[in-house]
Motif scaffolding. Structure first.
Motif, PDB file in Angstrom:
ATOM      1  N   LEU A  56       9.574 -15.373  -9.762  1.00 51.70           N
ATOM      2  CA  LEU A  56      10.773 -14.701 -10.265  1.00 51.70           C
ATOM      3  C   LEU A  56      11.935 -14.757  -9.285  1.00 51.70           C
ATOM      4  CD1 LEU A  56       9.138 -11.525 -11.884  1.00 51.70           C
ATOM      5  CD2 LEU A  56       9.853 -13.647 -13.010  1.00 51.70           C
ATOM      6  N   GLY A  57      11.751 -15.409  -8.160  1.00 48.62           N
ATOM      7  CA  GLY A  57      12.838 -15.581  -7.206  1.00 48.62           C
ATOM      8  C   GLY A  57      13.234 -14.310  -6.477  1.00 48.62           C
ATOM      9  N   GLY A  58      12.250 -13.513  -6.060  1.00 49.99           N
ATOM     10  CA  GLY A  58      12.583 -12.264  -5.375  1.00 49.99           C
ATOM     11  C   GLY A  58      11.879 -12.091  -4.049  1.00 49.99           C
ATOM     12  N   VAL A  59      11.597 -13.203  -3.357  1.00 50.54           N
ATOM     13  CA  VAL A  59      10.831 -13.132  -2.109  1.00 50.54           C
ATOM     14  C   VAL A  59      11.516 -12.230  -1.084  1.00 50.54           C
ATOM     15  CG1 VAL A  59       9.952 -14.456  -0.161  1.00 50.54           C
ATOM     16  CG2 VAL A  59       9.792 -15.401  -2.474  1.00 50.54           C
ATOM     17  N   SER A  60      12.834 -12.347  -0.943  1.00 48.10           N
ATOM     18  CA  SER A  60      13.545 -11.578   0.078  1.00 48.10           C
ATOM     19  C   SER A  60      13.644 -10.096  -0.263  1.00 48.10           C
ATOM     20  CB  SER A  60      14.957 -12.150   0.277  1.00 48.10           C
ATOM     21  OG  SER A  60      15.696 -12.102  -0.934  1.00 48.10           O
ATOM     22  N   HIS A  61      13.302  -9.736  -1.501  1.00 47.55           N
ATOM     23  CA  HIS A  61      13.366  -8.330  -1.913  1.00 47.55           C
ATOM     24  C   HIS A  61      11.992  -7.840  -2.386  1.00 47.55           C
ATOM     25  CE1 HIS A  61      17.724  -8.513  -1.648  1.00 47.55           C
ATOM     26  NE2 HIS A  61      17.701  -9.605  -2.397  1.00 47.55           N
ATOM     27  N   VAL A 106       6.792  -5.087 -20.791  1.00 48.61           N
ATOM     28  CA  VAL A 106       8.055  -5.596 -20.244  1.00 48.61           C
ATOM     29  C   VAL A 106       7.811  -6.320 -18.925  1.00 48.61           C
ATOM     30  CG1 VAL A 106      10.342  -4.965 -19.402  1.00 48.61           C
ATOM     31  CG2 VAL A 106       9.368  -3.785 -21.385  1.00 48.61           C
ATOM     32  N   ALA A 107       6.939  -5.769 -18.074  1.00 45.77           N
ATOM     33  CA  ALA A 107       6.641  -6.411 -16.786  1.00 45.77           C
ATOM     34  C   ALA A 107       6.025  -7.790 -16.997  1.00 45.77           C
ATOM     35  CB  ALA A 107       5.700  -5.524 -15.973  1.00 45.77           C
ATOM     36  N   ALA A 108       5.100  -7.895 -17.943  1.00 50.35           N
ATOM     37  CA  ALA A 108       4.443  -9.185 -18.200  1.00 50.35           C
ATOM     38  C   ALA A 108       5.409 -10.222 -18.754  1.00 50.35           C
ATOM     39  CB  ALA A 108       3.281  -8.982 -19.167  1.00 50.35           C
ATOM     40  N   PRO A 111      11.736 -11.920 -17.426  1.00 53.05           N
ATOM     41  CA  PRO A 111      12.319 -13.240 -17.166  1.00 53.05           C
ATOM     42  C   PRO A 111      12.959 -13.336 -15.780  1.00 53.05           C
ATOM     43  CG  PRO A 111      13.814 -11.946 -18.504  1.00 53.05           C
ATOM     44  CD  PRO A 111      12.604 -11.096 -18.292  1.00 53.05           C
ATOM     45  N   THR A 112      13.298 -12.186 -15.197  1.00 59.64           N
ATOM     46  CA  THR A 112      13.955 -12.176 -13.895  1.00 59.64           C
ATOM     47  C   THR A 112      13.315 -11.125 -13.002  1.00 59.64           C
ATOM     48  OG1 THR A 112      15.603 -10.501 -14.504  1.00 59.64           O
ATOM     49  CG2 THR A 112      16.146 -12.812 -14.976  1.00 59.64           C
ATOM     50  N   PHE A 113      13.583 -11.226 -11.707  1.00 57.71           N
ATOM     51  CA  PHE A 113      13.043 -10.268 -10.752  1.00 57.71           C
ATOM     52  C   PHE A 113      13.616  -8.871 -10.994  1.00 57.71           C
ATOM     53  CE2 PHE A 113      13.139  -8.172  -6.538  1.00 57.71           C
ATOM     54  CZ  PHE A 113      11.770  -8.148  -6.283  1.00 57.71           C
ATOM     55  N   GLU A 114      14.886  -8.795 -11.363  1.00 53.65           N
ATOM     56  CA  GLU A 114      15.524  -7.496 -11.595  1.00 53.65           C
ATOM     57  C   GLU A 114      14.858  -6.757 -12.760  1.00 53.65           C
ATOM     58  OE1 GLU A 114      17.993  -9.978  -9.190  1.00 53.65           O
ATOM     59  OE2 GLU A 114      17.132 -10.359 -11.190  1.00 53.65           O
ATOM     60  N   VAL A 115      14.555  -7.469 -13.822  1.00 59.15           N
ATOM     61  CA  VAL A 115      13.884  -6.855 -14.968  1.00 59.15           C
ATOM     62  C   VAL A 115      12.488  -6.395 -14.563  1.00 59.15           C
ATOM     63  CG1 VAL A 115      12.950  -7.264 -17.276  1.00 59.15           C
ATOM     64  CG2 VAL A 115      15.199  -8.159 -16.658  1.00 59.15           C
ATOM     65  N   PHE A 116      11.828  -7.202 -13.747  1.00 65.36           N
ATOM     66  CA  PHE A 116      10.480  -6.851 -13.306  1.00 65.36           C
ATOM     67  C   PHE A 116      10.494  -5.562 -12.481  1.00 65.36           C
ATOM     68  CE2 PHE A 116       7.026  -7.109 -10.164  1.00 65.36           C
ATOM     69  CZ  PHE A 116       5.943  -7.167 -11.029  1.00 65.36           C
TER      70      PHE A 116
END
Length: 572
Positions: A56-61, A106-108, A111-116
């Motif tokens: 999801l592109g959220g490694v730094s967060h 919703v978690a499953a 589509p994005t890190f923010e939604v997760f």
């Protein structure tokens, strides 16, 4: 069925209903399903997190995945507790299950890190309610004298989840047929089952209450909790003297002072300050804070060390944590049964705190050469000590308050345990990581050529497989760096367990109530001729006696209800 008492007619509560053994067991089954779902989800993402944030592109967060859930669940604990006291717990429990299950979907599908992260926050709003309401509902339907054998398994669920969560999460992540999304899809059938059980088995009276809600208290407590979580998070990452860290500390102090001032005047305070005038509520709550501080610090750091020492994957290293689960389940269930039989409880938190402290002392001797067998014994003893304490402190705190405040007392007790966990992980995590960074740098510098050949260019590139493949002496140096960083953390925790031992020793051995919360409040009666409060032969209470018990409990000053004798109450 008895007719409603005058007290019930005045407050609009439903007519009393009969508490049978079958009904209590059905309620307990529904509660266990909800608690298991919530507690499992706190740990199941730990081994899947690197994959999730990578996808999801959220490694730094990455920290937000844990922080969002922790913050939300801690925020709502007092709210669920107080609202359950005022309006009844069944609908709140069903709402928490539905919220948790929907947010899992919703978690499953995120589509994005923010939604997760947002879905994890909403999961926390449901999960915090499941934990609090389950413990409060058990207090409603089971007398404190008999409650130990129910709360023991509830405590064991935490130990089971601490180990099963990482194993299940790792399995789903490692198998292409599933994927990390199944860490959340699995909640859907469990949530629907828990919801069905709750609808049909969770028979609890409804309440109507016109009391003015403590909105200002909720807002200020939420501000204080948020400030605490971010103060701990920023302090652990930026440093405790960083400007942003100090700003969160200032916000914490201001909101905490404001909260106390508001609660002193509130008609129905979200966290009644009268609770803190009761010795046998304050002592177990303070002990819970200490246990939370030490337990989560120790359990949180051990898996990383075990991965490096054993060379196993993140998922497989979870198996090495099984002794904690075994020790905790053994003593939590065993002590619960023993308390039900004898009515005595003081020895268990004393012995448990002492055992955990002595085990922590032993763990300060941890080195890179310590055998896995020795470490497993340490973990078993640590779990055994925790199992003697965790649920007893909730039981004692519940027993010390009037039946009308069971939810608030349960929530407050759990709230301070979470506060301890938050501070412990942040403060001692800082100590561990700073020492580890220094130790790993020295190990890689001393074995430069071997480290370069193994592809280990910096501490950030370390993975268990690379450490094992590097061979000696680099492997031994890296494992020793982890051990040298971890062992002092256990030493720093020792003073807190000394304080915890003093708190446990100060416990007063007072009789455990023979009356369930709903019966004491006049909302339920025992089935005539059945033993719903222990062994056969227990005499049922009628609605009139229940109402009298409720009035006597509510009229008594906090802390005076059961502090008349030093021996267990006679079985009536």
């Amino acid at each position: 069925m008895s007719t409603p008492t005058r007290a019930q007619q005045d407050d609009g509560a439903a007519a009393p209903f009969v508490l049978t053994r079958r009904r209590i067991n059905l309620i307990f089954t529904a509660l266990v399903a909800g608690m298991l779902m919530s507690s499992l989800d706190q740990t199941i993402v730990s081994t899947a997190m690197p994959t999730i944030v990578g996808d999801l592109g959220g490694v730094s967060h990455m920290a937000w995945v844990t922080t969002a859930y922790l913050l939300a669940s801690t925020l709502v604990m007092p709210v669920y507790g107080k609202f359950g006291d005022l309006f009844g717990r069944k609908n709140l429990f069903l709402f928490a299950i539905a919220l948790f299950t929907a947010s899992s979907v919703v978690a499953a599908l995120s589509p994005t890190f923010e939604v997760f992260v947002a879905s994890r926050f909403v999961q926390g709003l449901g999960g915090g309610g499941l934990m609090i309401l389950a413990q409060a509902i058990i207090a409603d339907v089971v007398p404190a004298r008999e409650r130990g054998k129910y709360m023991g398994p509830m405590g064991a669920i935490f130990g089971l989840s601490a180990v099963a969560g990482p194993l299940v999460g790792g399995y789903f992540t490692d198998h292409a047929a599933f994927g990390w999304q199944w860490c959340f899809w699995i909640n859907v059938p469990v949530g629907l089952l828990a919801l069905a059980l709750g609808v049909f088995a969770l028979e609890l009276p409804k309440k109507r209450n016109s009391a003015k809600l403590d909105v200002a208290g909720v807002v200020l407590l939420s501000a204080a909790t948020t400030s605490l979580v971010f103060f701990a998070d920023e302090g652990g990452s930026r440093g405790w003297t960083d400007g942003l860290t100090l700003a969160w500390l200032a916000a914490l102090l201001v909101s905490a002072v404001g909260f106390v001032l508001v609660e002193r005047r509130a008609t129905e305070p979200i966290m009644p300050l009268s609770l803190f005038r009761t010795r046998m509520f304050v002592l177990p709550t303070a002990l819970g804070l200490v246990i939370g501080l030490g337990m989560f610090s120790a359990i949180g750091f051990m898996p990383t060390f075990l991965q490096m020492a054993s060379g196993t994957s993140a998922a497989d290293s979870g198996l090495l944590m099984l002794p904690i689960m075994g020790g905790l389940m053994l003593t939590a269930i065993g002590s619960g049964i023993a308390i039900t039989r004898t009515g005595r409880y003081k020895a268990y938190p004393v012995a448990g705190t002492a055992l955990v402290g002595l085990t922590m002392l032993w763990m300060t001797t941890l080195t890179g050469g310590t055998s896995l067998v020795t470490i497993e014994v340490m973990l078993f003893l640590l779990g055994a000590g925790l199992g003697l304490v965790m649920q007893v402190v909730v039981l004692v705190a519940q027993n010390a308050v009037p039946p009308s405040q069971l939810g608030a007392a349960t929530a407050t007790n759990n709230y301070f345990r979470e506060v301890g966990a938050t501070l412990g992980v942040a403060v001692f995590g800082t100590v561990f990581t700073s020492r580890l960074a220094t130790g790993l740098t020295e190990a890689l510098t001393a074995n430069g050529p071997q480290a370069a050949a193994a592809g280990i260019t910096s501490p950030d590139t370390l993975v268990p497989a690379a450490v094992q493949a590097a061979g000696e002496p680099l492997r031994g140096a890296i494992v020793s760096a982890y051990a040298d960083a971890l062992a002092p953390v256990f030493g720093y925790l020792l003073p807190f367990f000394v304080i915890g031992l003093v708190l446990a020793v100060l416990f007063r051995t007072v009789p455990l109530s023979d009356v369930a919360g709903m019966v004491a409040r006049g909302e339920a009666v025992y089935e005539d001729g059945t033993a719903t409060r222990g062994e056969a032969g227990a005499t049922p209470l009628g609605a009139g006696a229940a109402a009298s018990a409720a009035r006597a409990a509510d009229d008594a000053l906090p802390g005076q209800r059961h502090e008349r004798a030093e021996e267990p109450a006679p079985r009536t």
